[in-house]
Design an enzyme around this catalytic site. Sequence first.
Site, PDB file in Angstrom:
ATOM      1  N   ASP A 205      90.496  36.158  60.780  1.00 26.99           N
ATOM      2  CA  ASP A 205      90.183  35.200  61.840  1.00 26.99           C
ATOM      3  C   ASP A 205      91.477  34.854  62.576  1.00 26.99           C
ATOM      4  O   ASP A 205      92.434  34.385  61.964  1.00 26.99           O
ATOM      5  CB  ASP A 205      89.574  33.941  61.227  1.00 26.99           C
TER       6      ASP A 205
ATOM      7  N   ASP B 195      85.952  37.918  49.599  1.00 20.84           N
ATOM      8  CA  ASP B 195      85.335  37.353  50.792  1.00 20.84           C
ATOM      9  C   ASP B 195      84.478  36.169  50.369  1.00 20.84           C
ATOM     10  O   ASP B 195      84.249  35.962  49.175  1.00 20.84           O
ATOM     11  CB  ASP B 195      84.485  38.399  51.537  1.00 20.84           C
TER      12      ASP B 195
END
Length: 265
Positions: free
Chosen positions: A164, A114
């Site tokens: 996303d 991440d």
Amino acid sequence: MGEQPENVSQQNIARRGSRMFAPGEGPSPDPAGAHFERRIRSFQPRRSRVTAGQAEAMLKRWPDWGLDIDGKRVLDLDGMFGGLPVVLEIGFGMGEATAQMAAADPGTGILAVDVHTPGQGNLLGLADRNGLTNVRVANGDAIILLREMLTEDSLDGCRVYFPDPWPKKRHHKRRLIQPDFLTLLATRLRPGGVLHCATDWEPYAEQMLEVLSAHPDFENTQPDGGYAPRPAFRPLTRFEGQGLDKGHVVHDLLFARKPRDRDDR
């Protein structure tokens, strides 16, 4: 209110400018720098403020359990995880689900990627407090990690949970699940290794199913060729619960890396 340890104070962070942690103590703002091509990315770095607890966990555990994706070395996953099979998780948010899966399956290593600094610190803190030695936290671009730092057949699986969705049509090119990504991932997954995706954005789920079904290196684990029921090992996250409360439908997709043809071995 107790005093913060000097080494995690906001004053020290401010002195370092854009870098939140000193070299070796935490993630770099841009670990790959200018070493690789500039391209459209599926993520946006979020260097928001970390709590004192997250910073303390980072300072304690990053040197052993964290790594920057700089593209300059090939990782020894056997050495990192003591020979455990390894699953790559791309995008773990605050890390609660990752920690739950690591605790439930200590026989599997999780390489969690991440760019969200508070989430990185939070996951390291959860791993530390719960003795989860099968978690490693990677900071940076998962594409560079796959392409430059992992060897062929080194992964037993890959998890992409609630990426996303880039809902605007002009941004669809930024979505992670695309043919080029799948082709790269297939070289790093062992035959039979499973890519597990989950999303609550219906149009993205449809695109995932279409792209994965058409890719020559992957096959749907579902006999009917559709979506999969949520596996028991994937925790119900807070984010997912909020979506369900809003009436969103969550789709899971589990596609296995096809066996290679004899001529390709």
